[in-house]
Design a protein around this motif. Structure first.
Motif, PDB file in Angstrom:
ATOM      1  N   MET A 279      -3.012  -2.299   6.319  1.00  0.00           N
ATOM      2  CA  MET A 279      -3.689  -1.083   5.878  1.00  0.00           C
ATOM      3  C   MET A 279      -4.309  -1.329   4.507  1.00  0.00           C
ATOM      4  SD  MET A 279      -3.353   1.119   8.311  1.00  0.00           S
ATOM      5  CE  MET A 279      -3.854   2.645   7.508  1.00  0.00           C
ATOM      6  N   GLY A 280      -5.296  -0.530   4.185  1.00  0.00           N
ATOM      7  CA  GLY A 280      -5.951  -0.750   2.902  1.00  0.00           C
ATOM      8  C   GLY A 280      -6.556   0.517   2.343  1.00  0.00           C
TER       9      GLY A 280
ATOM     10  N   THR B 226       5.008  -6.859   2.873  1.00  0.00           N
ATOM     11  CA  THR B 226       5.513  -7.905   1.984  1.00  0.00           C
ATOM     12  C   THR B 226       4.436  -8.538   1.104  1.00  0.00           C
ATOM     13  OG1 THR B 226       5.261  -9.510   3.774  1.00  0.00           O
ATOM     14  CG2 THR B 226       7.429  -8.499   3.496  1.00  0.00           C
ATOM     15  N   THR B 227       3.182  -8.409   1.508  1.00  0.00           N
ATOM     16  CA  THR B 227       2.088  -9.016   0.738  1.00  0.00           C
ATOM     17  C   THR B 227       1.011  -7.977   0.459  1.00  0.00           C
ATOM     18  OG1 THR B 227       2.497 -11.168   1.768  1.00  0.00           O
ATOM     19  CG2 THR B 227       0.389 -10.878   0.649  1.00  0.00           C
TER      20      THR B 227
ATOM     21  N   THR C 262      -0.913   0.481  -7.342  1.00  0.00           N
ATOM     22  CA  THR C 262       0.069  -0.139  -6.461  1.00  0.00           C
ATOM     23  C   THR C 262      -0.053   0.440  -5.062  1.00  0.00           C
ATOM     24  OG1 THR C 262       1.623  -0.443  -8.305  1.00  0.00           O
ATOM     25  CG2 THR C 262       2.506  -0.616  -6.072  1.00  0.00           C
ATOM     26  N   ILE C 263      -0.247  -0.427  -4.085  1.00  0.00           N
ATOM     27  CA  ILE C 263      -0.282   0.001  -2.684  1.00  0.00           C
ATOM     28  C   ILE C 263       1.088  -0.226  -2.067  1.00  0.00           C
ATOM     29  CG2 ILE C 263      -1.124  -2.252  -1.863  1.00  0.00           C
ATOM     30  CD1 ILE C 263      -2.742  -0.726   0.271  1.00  0.00           C
ATOM     31  N   SER C 264       1.503   0.706  -1.216  1.00  0.00           N
ATOM     32  CA  SER C 264       2.773   0.564  -0.506  1.00  0.00           C
ATOM     33  C   SER C 264       2.651   1.284   0.828  1.00  0.00           C
ATOM     34  CB  SER C 264       3.931   1.131  -1.330  1.00  0.00           C
ATOM     35  OG  SER C 264       3.750   2.512  -1.574  1.00  0.00           O
ATOM     36  N   ARG C 265       3.632   1.080   1.693  1.00  0.00           N
ATOM     37  CA  ARG C 265       3.614   1.740   2.996  1.00  0.00           C
ATOM     38  C   ARG C 265       5.023   2.048   3.448  1.00  0.00           C
ATOM     39  NH1 ARG C 265       0.582  -2.088   6.925  1.00  0.00           N
ATOM     40  NH2 ARG C 265       1.161  -0.518   8.465  1.00  0.00           N
TER      41      ARG C 265
ATOM     42  N   ALA D 230      -5.130  -8.701   6.463  1.00  0.00           N
ATOM     43  CA  ALA D 230      -4.949  -8.039   5.163  1.00  0.00           C
ATOM     44  C   ALA D 230      -5.790  -8.668   4.065  1.00  0.00           C
ATOM     45  CB  ALA D 230      -3.470  -8.050   4.773  1.00  0.00           C
ATOM     46  N   GLY D 231      -5.977  -9.976   4.109  1.00  0.00           N
ATOM     47  CA  GLY D 231      -6.732 -10.650   3.065  1.00  0.00           C
ATOM     48  C   GLY D 231      -8.232 -10.642   3.270  1.00  0.00           C
ATOM     49  N   ASP D 232      -8.714  -9.994   4.316  1.00  0.00           N
ATOM     50  CA  ASP D 232     -10.139  -9.935   4.625  1.00  0.00           C
ATOM     51  C   ASP D 232     -10.590  -8.482   4.653  1.00  0.00           C
ATOM     52  OD1 ASP D 232     -12.221 -10.909   7.487  1.00  0.00           O
ATOM     53  OD2 ASP D 232     -12.725 -10.128   5.501  1.00  0.00           O
TER      54      ASP D 232
END
Length: 121
Positions: free
Chosen positions: A34-35, A56-57, A69-72, A102-104
């Motif tokens: 998610m982003g 975790t990342t 800070t992003i969290s879920r 997630a990295g894209d």
């Protein structure tokens, strides 16, 4: 198609904090990165932060690193964005989205209506 419900936007003074929430419907939430992205008036939507399906990342844009800070919480199908030390240039409509990698950031979509964040100087 994932349905997204936002909360937590609003007006805040520079240096203040806000916490955005994005609750997703559907059983596939926990399987997706998610982003958070944002779009200021007259500008294109830009990447803010993303998080892997496990949480975790995380990845952050340089402009928000150290402040956001992003969290879920997969049990609640919700992704959060804690925003501290807000600046006027953070003013934008903020969107959350589901992604593939997630990295894209280009792999993200399904935005919903977004939530307005306005930071006054």
């Amino acid at each position: 198609q994932m349905q997204l419900v936002y909360s937590g936007g609003g007006l805040v003074q520079a240096g203040g904090s806000l916490r955005l929430s994005c609750a997703a419907s559907g059983r596939t939430f926990s399987s997706h990165p998610m982003g958070w992205f944002r779009q200021a008036p007259g500008k294109e939507r830009e990447f803010v932060a993303t998080i892997t399906w496990s949480g975790t990342t995380t990845y952050y844009a340089d402009s928000v690193k150290g402040r956001f800070t992003i969290s879920r919480d997969n049990a609640k199908n919700t992704v959060y964005l804690q925003m501290n030390n807000l600046k006027p240039e953070d003013t934008a409509v903020y969107y959350c989205g589901a992604g593939v990698v997630a990295g894209d950031p280009s792999s993200f979509g399904s935005w919903g209506q977004g939530t307005q964040v306005t930071v006054s100087s």
